[in-house]
Design an enzyme around this catalytic site. Sequence first.
Site, PDB file in Angstrom:
ATOM      1  N   HIS A  55      32.308   6.369 -21.007  1.00 23.33           N
ATOM      2  CA  HIS A  55      33.279   5.639 -21.843  1.00 23.33           C
ATOM      3  C   HIS A  55      33.962   6.537 -22.882  1.00 23.33           C
ATOM      4  CE1 HIS A  55      31.338   2.151 -20.099  1.00 23.33           C
ATOM      5  NE2 HIS A  55      30.172   2.535 -20.577  1.00 23.33           N
ATOM      6  N   SER A  78      36.680   8.422 -18.195  1.00 23.42           N
ATOM      7  CA  SER A  78      35.853   7.303 -18.637  1.00 23.42           C
ATOM      8  C   SER A  78      35.072   6.775 -17.443  1.00 23.42           C
ATOM      9  CB  SER A  78      36.714   6.193 -19.234  1.00 23.42           C
ATOM     10  OG  SER A  78      35.876   5.259 -19.859  1.00 23.42           O
ATOM     11  N   SER A  83      37.268   0.706 -20.932  1.00 25.52           N
ATOM     12  CA  SER A  83      36.494   1.088 -22.120  1.00 25.52           C
ATOM     13  C   SER A  83      37.116   2.196 -22.961  1.00 25.52           C
ATOM     14  CB  SER A  83      35.082   1.503 -21.697  1.00 25.52           C
ATOM     15  OG  SER A  83      35.136   2.666 -20.891  1.00 25.52           O
ATOM     16  N   ASP A 140      27.550   8.306 -16.620  1.00 26.52           N
ATOM     17  CA  ASP A 140      27.155   7.002 -17.153  1.00 26.52           C
ATOM     18  C   ASP A 140      27.419   5.978 -16.055  1.00 26.52           C
ATOM     19  OD1 ASP A 140      26.810   4.595 -18.433  1.00 26.52           O
ATOM     20  OD2 ASP A 140      27.885   5.164 -20.245  1.00 26.52           O
ATOM     21  N   GLU A 202      23.154   8.529 -18.250  1.00 24.46           N
ATOM     22  CA  GLU A 202      23.074   7.732 -19.472  1.00 24.46           C
ATOM     23  C   GLU A 202      22.411   6.366 -19.309  1.00 24.46           C
ATOM     24  OE1 GLU A 202      24.103   8.507 -22.511  1.00 24.46           O
ATOM     25  OE2 GLU A 202      24.583   6.628 -23.521  1.00 24.46           O
ATOM     26  N   ASN A 227      18.475   7.781 -19.911  1.00 22.61           N
ATOM     27  CA  ASN A 227      18.274   6.374 -20.263  1.00 22.61           C
ATOM     28  C   ASN A 227      16.841   6.096 -20.694  1.00 22.61           C
ATOM     29  OD1 ASN A 227      19.207   3.467 -20.226  1.00 22.61           O
ATOM     30  ND2 ASN A 227      17.450   3.349 -18.845  1.00 22.61           N
ATOM     31  N   LYS A 232      16.685   6.449 -26.362  1.00 21.60           N
ATOM     32  CA  LYS A 232      17.904   5.921 -25.745  1.00 21.60           C
ATOM     33  C   LYS A 232      17.718   4.432 -25.457  1.00 21.60           C
ATOM     34  CE  LYS A 232      21.385   4.974 -22.998  1.00 21.60           C
ATOM     35  NZ  LYS A 232      21.568   3.653 -22.404  1.00 21.60           N
ATOM     36  N   ASP A 236      19.779   2.245 -27.993  1.00 24.49           N
ATOM     37  CA  ASP A 236      21.148   1.935 -27.543  1.00 24.49           C
ATOM     38  C   ASP A 236      21.169   0.599 -26.794  1.00 24.49           C
ATOM     39  OD1 ASP A 236      23.055   1.803 -25.331  1.00 24.49           O
ATOM     40  OD2 ASP A 236      23.577   3.885 -25.647  1.00 24.49           O
ATOM     41  N   ASN A 237      20.325   0.479 -25.756  1.00 28.49           N
ATOM     42  CA  ASN A 237      20.370  -0.722 -24.929  1.00 28.49           C
ATOM     43  C   ASN A 237      20.061  -1.958 -25.775  1.00 28.49           C
ATOM     44  OD1 ASN A 237      20.179   1.594 -23.362  1.00 28.49           O
ATOM     45  ND2 ASN A 237      19.201   0.553 -21.653  1.00 28.49           N
ATOM     46  N   CYS A 241      23.427  -3.161 -28.098  1.00 28.75           N
ATOM     47  CA  CYS A 241      23.949  -4.428 -27.556  1.00 28.75           C
ATOM     48  C   CYS A 241      23.812  -5.555 -28.576  1.00 28.75           C
ATOM     49  CB  CYS A 241      23.255  -4.773 -26.242  1.00 28.75           C
ATOM     50  SG  CYS A 241      23.740  -3.640 -24.905  1.00 28.75           S
ATOM     51  N   HIS A 347      26.115  -2.945 -16.315  1.00 29.13           N
ATOM     52  CA  HIS A 347      27.057  -1.835 -16.098  1.00 29.13           C
ATOM     53  C   HIS A 347      28.207  -2.171 -15.148  1.00 29.13           C
ATOM     54  CE1 HIS A 347      28.264   2.305 -16.528  1.00 29.13           C
ATOM     55  NE2 HIS A 347      28.607   2.266 -15.251  1.00 29.13           N
ATOM     56  N   HIS A 400      29.167   0.267 -28.644  1.00 26.47           N
ATOM     57  CA  HIS A 400      28.136   0.408 -29.675  1.00 26.47           C
ATOM     58  C   HIS A 400      28.653   1.213 -30.857  1.00 26.47           C
ATOM     59  CE1 HIS A 400      25.727  -1.199 -26.623  1.00 26.47           C
ATOM     60  NE2 HIS A 400      24.919  -0.195 -26.363  1.00 26.47           N
ATOM     61  N   SER A 408      21.534   8.207 -28.538  1.00 28.15           N
ATOM     62  CA  SER A 408      21.754   8.405 -27.095  1.00 28.15           C
ATOM     63  C   SER A 408      22.318   9.784 -26.820  1.00 28.15           C
ATOM     64  CB  SER A 408      22.767   7.387 -26.563  1.00 28.15           C
ATOM     65  OG  SER A 408      22.318   6.101 -26.804  1.00 28.15           O
ATOM     66  N   GLN A 412      21.601  13.295 -24.706  1.00 23.75           N
ATOM     67  CA  GLN A 412      22.506  13.882 -23.706  1.00 23.75           C
ATOM     68  C   GLN A 412      22.688  15.383 -23.957  1.00 23.75           C
ATOM     69  OE1 GLN A 412      23.771  13.090 -20.952  1.00 23.75           O
ATOM     70  NE2 GLN A 412      24.061  10.883 -20.825  1.00 23.75           N
TER      71      GLN A 412
HETATM   72  P1  NAI Z   1      16.222  -3.601 -17.701  1.00 23.79           P
HETATM   73  O1  NAI Z   1      15.771  -3.220 -16.355  1.00 23.79           O
HETATM   74  O2  NAI Z   1      15.415  -3.244 -18.905  1.00 23.79           O
HETATM   75  O3  NAI Z   1      16.487  -5.180 -17.775  1.00 23.79           O
HETATM   76  C1  NAI Z   1      17.114  -5.927 -16.787  1.00 23.79           C
HETATM   77  C2  NAI Z   1      16.331  -7.233 -16.657  1.00 23.79           C
HETATM   78  O4  NAI Z   1      17.022  -8.113 -15.776  1.00 23.79           O
HETATM   79  C3  NAI Z   1      14.937  -7.017 -16.067  1.00 23.79           C
HETATM   80  O5  NAI Z   1      13.951  -7.526 -16.946  1.00 23.79           O
HETATM   81  C4  NAI Z   1      14.989  -7.772 -14.743  1.00 23.79           C
HETATM   82  O6  NAI Z   1      13.749  -8.383 -14.421  1.00 23.79           O
HETATM   83  C5  NAI Z   1      16.063  -8.814 -15.013  1.00 23.79           C
HETATM   84  N1  NAI Z   1      16.699  -9.341 -13.790  1.00 23.79           N
HETATM   85  C6  NAI Z   1      16.996  -8.696 -12.641  1.00 23.79           C
HETATM   86  N2  NAI Z   1      17.533  -9.548 -11.745  1.00 23.79           N
HETATM   87  C7  NAI Z   1      17.603 -10.752 -12.367  1.00 23.79           C
HETATM   88  C8  NAI Z   1      18.066 -12.031 -11.961  1.00 23.79           C
HETATM   89  N3  NAI Z   1      18.550 -12.253 -10.728  1.00 23.79           N
HETATM   90  N4  NAI Z   1      17.991 -13.050 -12.854  1.00 23.79           N
HETATM   91  C9  NAI Z   1      17.474 -12.854 -14.096  1.00 23.79           C
HETATM   92  N5  NAI Z   1      16.998 -11.672 -14.526  1.00 23.79           N
HETATM   93  C10 NAI Z   1      17.076 -10.628 -13.665  1.00 23.79           C
HETATM   94  O7  NAI Z   1      17.704  -2.975 -17.848  1.00 23.79           O
HETATM   95  P2  NAI Z   1      18.514  -2.792 -19.215  1.00 23.79           P
HETATM   96  O8  NAI Z   1      18.247  -1.457 -19.753  1.00 23.79           O
HETATM   97  O9  NAI Z   1      18.333  -3.987 -20.039  1.00 23.79           O
HETATM   98  O10 NAI Z   1      20.001  -2.713 -18.629  1.00 23.79           O
HETATM   99  C11 NAI Z   1      20.631  -3.839 -18.028  1.00 23.79           C
HETATM  100  C12 NAI Z   1      22.051  -3.442 -17.612  1.00 23.79           C
HETATM  101  O11 NAI Z   1      22.823  -3.123 -18.768  1.00 23.79           O
HETATM  102  C13 NAI Z   1      22.133  -2.198 -16.738  1.00 23.79           C
HETATM  103  O12 NAI Z   1      23.186  -2.363 -15.815  1.00 23.79           O
HETATM  104  C14 NAI Z   1      22.489  -1.098 -17.715  1.00 23.79           C
HETATM  105  O13 NAI Z   1      23.087   0.008 -17.079  1.00 23.79           O
HETATM  106  C15 NAI Z   1      23.421  -1.831 -18.634  1.00 23.79           C
HETATM  107  N6  NAI Z   1      23.612  -1.307 -19.978  1.00 23.79           N
HETATM  108  C16 NAI Z   1      24.773  -1.695 -20.592  1.00 23.79           C
HETATM  109  C17 NAI Z   1      25.049  -1.292 -21.868  1.00 23.79           C
HETATM  110  C18 NAI Z   1      26.319  -1.705 -22.502  1.00 23.79           C
HETATM  111  O14 NAI Z   1      26.684  -1.144 -23.531  1.00 23.79           O
HETATM  112  N7  NAI Z   1      27.023  -2.668 -21.979  1.00 23.79           N
HETATM  113  C19 NAI Z   1      24.119  -0.437 -22.624  1.00 23.79           C
HETATM  114  C20 NAI Z   1      22.901  -0.136 -21.917  1.00 23.79           C
HETATM  115  C21 NAI Z   1      22.668  -0.570 -20.644  1.00 23.79           C
END
Ligand code: NAI
Length: 479
Positions: A55, A78, A83, A140, A202, A227, A232, A236-237, A241, A347, A400, A408, A412
């Site tokens: 991003h 990006s 983003s 990322d 990331e 990650n 991180k 960050d997550n 968020c 993501h 963020h 984070s 990196q």
């Molecule tokens: P995580 O693996 O810690 O959490 C995801 C959760 O979703 C897990 O507990 C899993 O059991 C649950 N899950 C999976 N399938 C499901 C379903 N069908 N119904 C309900 N729950 C379900 O992953 P994390 O770190 O929380 O990341 C989640 C997403 O967010 C990833 O795609 C990551 O890349 C992205 N992300 C986005 C950010 C942003 O700024 N928008 C920042 C950091 C991560």
Amino acid sequence: MPVVSDFKVADLSLAEFGRREIGMAEHEMPGLMALREEYAAARPLQGARITGSLHMTVQTAVLIETLVALGAQVRWASCNIFSTQDHAAAAVVAGPHGTAQEPRGVPVFAWKGESLEDYWWCTERALTWPEGGPHLIVDDGGDATLLVHKGVEYEKAGTVPPASSAASRDEVVILELLRRSLAEDARRWTTVAQGIRGVSEETTTGVLRLYDMHRSGHLLFPAINVNDSVTKSKFDNRYGCRHSLIDGIKRGTDVLIGGKTVVVCGYGDVGKGCAEALRGQGAKVTVTEVDPICALQAAMDGYSVATLEEMLPTADIVVTATGNRDIVKAEHMARMKHQTVVGNIGHFDNEIDMAGLEAFPGVRRVTVKPQVDLWEFPDGHAVIVLSEGRLLNLGNATGHPSFVMSTSFANQVIAQLELFARSQEYPVGVHRLPKALDEKVARLHLEALNVHLTRLTQQQADYIGISPDGPFKPDHYRY
Ligand code: NAI
């Protein structure tokens, strides 16, 4: 610094505005600034060519300029079509010592509101160096890594599969891009891959892709999973968020969150931050989960846990935070209340079935403003979809805040240093940074928050079997 002519951003005249915000962000990014100071003289990235696909925000500008301060040459795109902050992109091209008229910074290929064709063109440009390819990738979500791997795969096969075999719209564009590249140079990506010493990834979704590639024997170069540094994903997550989810919902819709029934799908690190922020606004939060451990955590944190289907008649806002596909389907949206807000903070855009929504019989899209659409169903009700199903905190807001991105991005920078200077320690595979470095990243952020650490006495340290200087926890500790 030579004048840069090879770049594409929305409007270079935004550079001064971008520079002012970068200046403010630097103050809030003590980890990155401390690394600049630590390595100012040694410049350990001297000679490194780094391609970034992440991003293109103000915070990323500080990361890019840190890599440059450590000696690297950098090209950037990006990792999401919505983003980019155009003023940040302009300022990075102009550079700290150049101007919009005479840019002397880094080639950036990114603007807010790219088409998918633009997006993959930008990724390809960032990977294209006058000398060939990069030594290192900052990724990322894994798109830059994916493009290189797909390129190599098709070069080996000597052919690119037909567009009709593509599983997504992105894949159609990738196939076309690689068909052209194969016709021009049948070894282009093979040569690029051979020159890459590694990638630092990331996010959760990109890391998943890397482990998959490694398991199936397809990973071509070493990878560091940034990650899963504690500093991180647990920061960050979660806290990132917690900040940027509600920012995106508010800027997109301005709906009052207090009192509303909100569903958060997924209670991992991202979901935990989202649920906390929504509860802080006074929402009634329900979590959906597939993992009994996370479901139990949500329950003990005081949230109700139910299925999305159970919540459809009452939900006012639905947020997906799973990193999984098909979480909110068109049939779900067809059964929601009028003007339910639907947004994704995971993501990729497949968490919400946008293709299914577009194809739903009789549905009509009314664009309210960029990144906010009403989707009207034949029965008269509509849902509000944010950022076309892509991550709303970066599409509808600015992602963020700097401080958490400093944790984070310090990871990196350290990962890039490790891959460049100590590549013998990182064979092809997916690695995590050693805990001592994770703790170092945390340390770099303590003073700014006026945190005073307690120091272990030697007797205490001996009693729990560690050194007073750390590492303080075994690798299996979960925080
Ligand atoms: P995580 O693996 O810690 O959490 C995801 C959760 O979703 C897990 O507990 C899993 O059991 C649950 N899950 C999976 N399938 C499901 C379903 N069908 N119904 C309900 N729950 C379900 O992953 P994390 O770190 O929380 O990341 C989640 C997403 O967010 C990833 O795609 C990551 O890349 C992205 N992300 C986005 C950010 C942003 O700024 N928008 C920042 C950091 C991560």
